[in-house]
Scaffold this motif. Structure first.
Motif, PDB file in Angstrom:
ATOM      1  N   THR A   1      -2.906   3.153   3.060  1.00 14.82           N
ATOM      2  CA  THR A   1      -3.627   4.037   2.380  1.00 14.82           C
ATOM      3  C   THR A   1      -4.205   5.280   2.994  1.00 14.82           C
ATOM      4  O   THR A   1      -3.913   6.434   2.948  1.00 14.82           O
ATOM      5  CB  THR A   1      -4.565   3.460   1.389  1.00 14.82           C
TER       6      THR A   1
ATOM      7  N   ALA B   1       0.737   4.153  -2.640  1.00 16.12           N
ATOM      8  CA  ALA B   1       0.557   5.384  -2.537  1.00 16.12           C
ATOM      9  C   ALA B   1       1.572   6.212  -3.175  1.00 16.12           C
ATOM     10  O   ALA B   1       1.332   7.445  -3.407  1.00 16.12           O
ATOM     11  CB  ALA B   1       0.446   5.570  -0.979  1.00 16.12           C
TER      12      ALA B   1
ATOM     13  N   ALA C   1      -5.554   1.457  -4.194  1.00 13.88           N
ATOM     14  CA  ALA C   1      -5.555   0.798  -3.013  1.00 13.88           C
ATOM     15  C   ALA C   1      -7.025   0.095  -2.924  1.00 13.88           C
ATOM     16  O   ALA C   1      -6.947  -1.365  -2.482  1.00 13.88           O
ATOM     17  CB  ALA C   1      -5.389   1.637  -1.793  1.00 13.88           C
TER      18      ALA C   1
ATOM     19  N   GLY D   1       0.706  -1.195   0.032  1.00 13.79           N
ATOM     20  CA  GLY D   1       0.010   0.034   0.052  1.00 13.79           C
ATOM     21  C   GLY D   1       0.758   1.367   0.178  1.00 13.79           C
ATOM     22  O   GLY D   1       0.564   2.216  -0.616  1.00 13.79           O
TER      23      GLY D   1
ATOM     24  N   VAL E   1      -4.776   7.483  -5.563  1.00 12.68           N
ATOM     25  CA  VAL E   1      -4.021   6.630  -4.485  1.00 12.68           C
ATOM     26  C   VAL E   1      -5.142   5.706  -3.789  1.00 12.68           C
ATOM     27  O   VAL E   1      -5.010   4.674  -3.563  1.00 12.68           O
ATOM     28  CB  VAL E   1      -3.541   7.580  -3.356  1.00 12.68           C
TER      29      VAL E   1
END
Length: 250
Positions: free
Chosen positions: A157, A99, A113, A95, A109
């Motif tokens: 995230t 990001a 995710a 993650g 982002v």
């Protein structure tokens, strides 16, 4: 009248979280983060009640459970707790990388995710639905791995998006903030409505998940989580086309 004066800002803050101002620094993100908090309650209810005493989102619990297991307390598995910690850590790494690659647009982002998380939770549902018994190692550890990865991605995230008081997986500081920032403690009393909604979202997910396990199909919390994630993913896809100021990295 004093009670109404105290309640009014809480209600106003809660409304602003569910129906945020597009011009707000975090734009439409708060209600999506609330939905992800519900997902956390659902999957942790599933993991704790069907996979033994192990969480896939609450890593503090797994650290404590590891200590219990080493001490020989009944009902706790060191291997399961360590597997959850490892899977969550791997998910957080994935993650975080995602990001950083998409950091120029917060909507992207979130969307990337959520695509990953939805696929992982859906895969976990398929395993839980068709691979029984769930407590056996052949199903238990794949489920811990899939869900740990998914919630690690979600937590990383949420950290990258940094929407205040909406971490989606941790409530300790949220509860602390309600008390320590209250006017009774001499604080400003801000964001109480948002914090209360975060607690309510986690509670709702846990309650629905526990009822589904007890009175329905044990895999049902994962199906509900998948459906909720799919809705969030579609919402996030629309957000990738936004050029509002909220999309800018923090």
């Amino acid at each position: 009248m004093p009670i109404m004066e105290a309640v009014r800002p809480v209600v106003r803050d809660a409304r602003a979280t569910v129906l945020p101002d597009p011009a707000d620094r975090h734009g439409p993100l708060p209600p999506v983060m609330l939905a992800l908090t519900v997902v956390t309650g659902l999957v942790d209810a599933f993991s704790y009640l069907t996979l033994g005493h192990v969480f896939v989102a609450n890593m503090t619990g797994n650290v404590v459970f590891s200590g219990f297991a080493i001490a020989g307390a009944a009902g706790f598995s060191l291997a399961a707790s360590l597997a959850a910690l490892a899977a969550f850590g791997a998910g957080a790494l994935l993650g975080g990388r995602s990001a950083h690659r998409c950091r120029a647009h917060r909507g992207r982002v979130l969307h990337v995710a959520l695509v990953l998380e939805t696929v992982l939770v859906l895969a976990a549902y398929v395993v839980a639905r068709y691979d029984a018994p769930l407590g056996a190692a052949g199903a238990r550890y794949p489920l811990i791995a899939l869900l740990g990865l998914a919630l690690g991605i979600q937590n990383a995230t949420a950290r990258a998006l940094a929407v205040p008081d909406l971490t989606t997986t941790v409530l300790t500081m949220t509860i602390t903030g309600i008390a320590s920032d209250s006017r009774a403690a001499g604080g400003p009393g801000g964001r109480t409505g948002r914090r209360a909604l975060s607690i309510l979202a986690m509670f709702t997910g846990a309650l629905v998940g526990a009822c589904a396990v007890r009175f329905g199909d044990p895999s049902l919390p994962l199906l509900l989580g998948t459906l909720l994630l799919a809705g969030c993913t579609l919402t996030a896809f629309t957000l990738t086309r936004s050029d509002g100021s909220w999309t800018d990295p923090l």
